[in-house]
Write an enzyme that holds these catalytic residues in place. Sequence first.
Site, mmCIF file in Angstrom:
data_model
loop_
_atom_site.group_PDB
_atom_site.id
_atom_site.type_symbol
_atom_site.label_atom_id
_atom_site.label_comp_id
_atom_site.label_asym_id
_atom_site.label_seq_id
_atom_site.Cartn_x
_atom_site.Cartn_y
_atom_site.Cartn_z
ATOM 1 N N SER A 91 0.810 -1.214 0.000
ATOM 2 C CA SER A 91 0.000 0.000 0.000
ATOM 3 C C SER A 91 0.847 1.269 0.000
ATOM 4 C CB SER A 91 -0.960 -0.034 1.196
ATOM 5 O OG SER A 91 -2.010 0.894 1.043
ATOM 6 N N ASP A 410 -5.203 -4.096 -3.032
ATOM 7 C CA ASP A 410 -4.247 -3.780 -1.972
ATOM 8 C C ASP A 410 -4.032 -4.975 -1.047
ATOM 9 O OD1 ASP A 410 -2.988 -2.702 0.310
ATOM 10 O OD2 ASP A 410 -3.983 -0.773 0.042
#
Length: 557
Positions: A91, A410
Amino acid sequence: MEIFHKHKSEGKIRISRELSEGEKLGTSNRKVQVKKCLDSLGIPCNLDDVPNIAILGAGGGLRAMIALHGTLQELQKHSLLDTIMYLCGVSGSTWCMSSLYKNGDWAEKLQALEESMCARLSKYTWSIPKATKMLLEAAKDENYSLTEFWAYTVVYGMLHELDKGHLSEQRSASENGHNPYPIYAAVDERSFSKVTEYSPASWFEFTPHEASFLGYGASVPMEYFGSEYKNGELKKQKEEKSMSYLQGLWGSAIGSKTENEKVIKDIFFGFFKREKESHSPSKENCPEGIVEGFPAPTLEPEAGDMEGALQCKPAGSAPGGFSLGDMEGSLQSEPAGASPGGFSPDTKNKSITENIKGGVDSVVDFARMWQKTTHGLLTWKWGTNNNFLYRCSALDSAELVKDKVISLVDAGIAINCAFPLVLRPERKVKLILSFDYGPFEPFKALKQTAKYCKENCIPFPEIDEKLLQEPDNPSDCYIFRGEGAPTVMHFPLFNKVNCPAYVTEWRIRFTPVRCLYHVGDITKLLQSARLNVSNNKDKILQEIKYIVAYSSKKRSS
């Protein structure tokens, strides 16, 4: 040094647990650099005894991006960065990495890169025309999903730049030996929903050389990721995904899926339906301390791009930090030198669709993008890419090969630190420096990884729960060792050493959903991250010495 580009003209799928030839070259060259560094630190060793050390940067939005930068710079200051073989991110940490690796010698000029980052992140420049142009182009692809919308609106708004470069262009920076080898994490959403974060089948990795399914040992050259394959054969080559798209993919799930759904829907309908209601946070849905104390930023449009910048309120104004009430068809930002509304005089008070140039074709493009984004919202379509394993007979997985497309998101929705990727036995990592920048309690990823390793028979040190009794007031360094397993050093970002009595307050103040950081706050974040290294540099050095000595002793016995 030789630069490896064997796959560039081939596009072949590789079914193997072995590392890519490019990664082997990069780590081989890096090993020479690591040995020189260890020698200078008073830890002489043979080339064969050089330990593979990995840094893991957790997710956490801009907080993670900024903090990882501070971590790396402090490691460099104490001559420890050149001991690192791998740099792996999730991320927000991938945002930092993707920016650094545009520079072939980034490890040598971190100070200058930090100054550039501070200048960029502390002002808000968001161009409606640029974002719209990228979205219209992206929507021409049949696999357009919410990831494109997220990448070219929210992530662009947070990073304040659009990067049209490509991950494969980072090969030189990852092969030359001057920098750690980079690994970027994602998860396959469909696999994740079926087998959870505790299965290797969920995990997907990107390197400058390949994109790979971790659980299947299946890879494709990075520049062919997204191209159409059938039974292992390339059917249609497509343009390589841009870094901006990948930044959106890697950072597409900050928090839970439900929370992310709310964020996207709010931004989407505010952008296209010109909603006028105020989205100021209430005390019920916004942690105390986020709203107050942060003055509204001054809009500073990019040079040469005065025709469309988005006025943004401080973090907390809406999910993701945008003030949706200002995102009307007639933009309310008025940069110096521009006409009211932020556009040139002939576009004053016109809607976004009226500002699209190009006549009928552009209207058609806009309608296509609108329809596909709406459909993506209704079906919750994310990270859609062609599955390079589609009907691949060489792979024994009926479930995966039947899908023509995959959905990547993610990795933070699984484990907010990419332990599974550096724990691949082929990478032979002996020491893991885990830097936790996430929004959760600082031991969550560590506990999840222990469970992941136990369920998949992967060597991992035992996590002593007695040491993790104060998640709201943690120490700055935890060390876990185990026979036959890599040593893990875990560093919570905010702790009782670098911000005593203010751990909870700083977690709230530096919330990952902030989209704008003032210079003062960037400095505080960088300092917190640096302290975690400087206060524990001797411990890191001691662990390296122990691992080198153990490796040398074991080889000679």
